[in-house]
Design an enzyme around this catalytic site. Structure first.
Site: not given
Ligand SMILES: C[S@@+](CC[C@H](N)C(=O)[O-])C[C@H]1O[C@@H](n2cnc3c(N)ncnc32)[C@H](O)[C@@H]1O
Length: 245
Positions: A152, A224, A227
């Protein structure tokens, strides 16, 4: 590292030493939300936790060898989310032991189902705050690598204090790394990437293995969905690879 040189040892009152992590308690790097679980996540969580999750026992050393039933380099991932990269990396690197840490229960359920379906005997999960676990249960110089992927970014200035990459948290990570161990950090948030590079540069005992600054992508870190979206939206992916001297 012995107790006298441990940067995280509780400080004497009036000491000018950097503040210990314990003093930061209450500032978390996450917010727990009541996430909805799919049926598979819930049933995996209920039936597989006992087999693949390690318990959090404050003050008790994490016994990697008996947990995994073998001696192998230990890689700890902080905040695996849904565990998509975690499972693929554990499958790609079978000669290492992986401990994935996450507080988000649906993600734990999802990764448990992956461990079972892929037969990943080199992966375990800790369902707890990584900072507390590292501080209280992980011996100095016992970790061969830390993975922190797309943490985060806490973009608002008043939330920067929640970022995982900041001192003295990075001193904690450095103290748990064995000599030659690495910290691999990836983000799509440019300002956090620059911040993290500065923080890691200033953390004693860590050195950037890529003197030009950003690291090359490792061949084993999968792209991913998250991404791919960042790339589609035009954000650069920044990688950092620091090693313990
Ligand atoms: C933005 S998500 C990224 C997830 C994943 N690494 C990825 O690449 O998709 C960050 C995750 O870190 C977890 N997290 C943050 N701080 C943590 C902590 N101290 N201990 C365990 N998990 C943490 C959050 O719950 C969240 O799931």
């Amino acid at each position: 590292m012995d107790d006298e040189t441990d940067p995280l040892k509780p400080r004497r009152p009036g000491s000018t030493d950097p503040v210990g992590i314990a003093a930061r308690r209450g500032i978390r790097s996450y917010v727990l939300r009541a996430g909805r679980m799919t049926d598979l996540q819930r049933s995996s969580f209920e039936t597989l936790s006992a087999r693949w999750c390690v318990p959090f026992r404050p003050g008790e050393s994490f016994a990697a060898e008996s947990t995994f039933g073998r001696t192998a380099p230990l890689v700890v991932e902080i905040g695996f989310g849904m565990g998509v990269a975690t499972a693929q990396i554990a499958a790609a690197l079978p000669d290492r032991n992986f401990l994935g840490i996450e507080v988000h229960t649906p993600g734990v359920g999802k990764l448990l189902s992956e461990i079972e379906s892929r037969g990943l005997s080199n992966l375990r999960i800790l369902h707890h705050d990584a900072v507390e676990f590292l501080e209280s249960c992980v011996p100095s110089r016992s970790v061969s690598g830390f993975h922190i992927f797309f943490p985060d970014p806490w973009p608002k200035k008043r939330h920067h204090k929640r970022r995982l990459i900041q001192r003295p948290l990075t001193d904690l990570l450095a103290s748990r790394l064995e000599p030659g161990g690495y910290l691999y950090f990836v983000t799509d948030w440019e300002e956090y990437a620059l911040w993290a590079r500065d923080v890691l540069d200033s953390t004693p005992g860590l050195a950037n293995r890529f003197p030009q600054g950003w690291a090359d992508r490792t061949p084993w870190r999968p792209v991913t969905k998250f991404e791919r979206r960042a790339l589609t939206e035009g954000r650069a992916i920044r990688e950092l690879w620091f090693e313990k001297a």
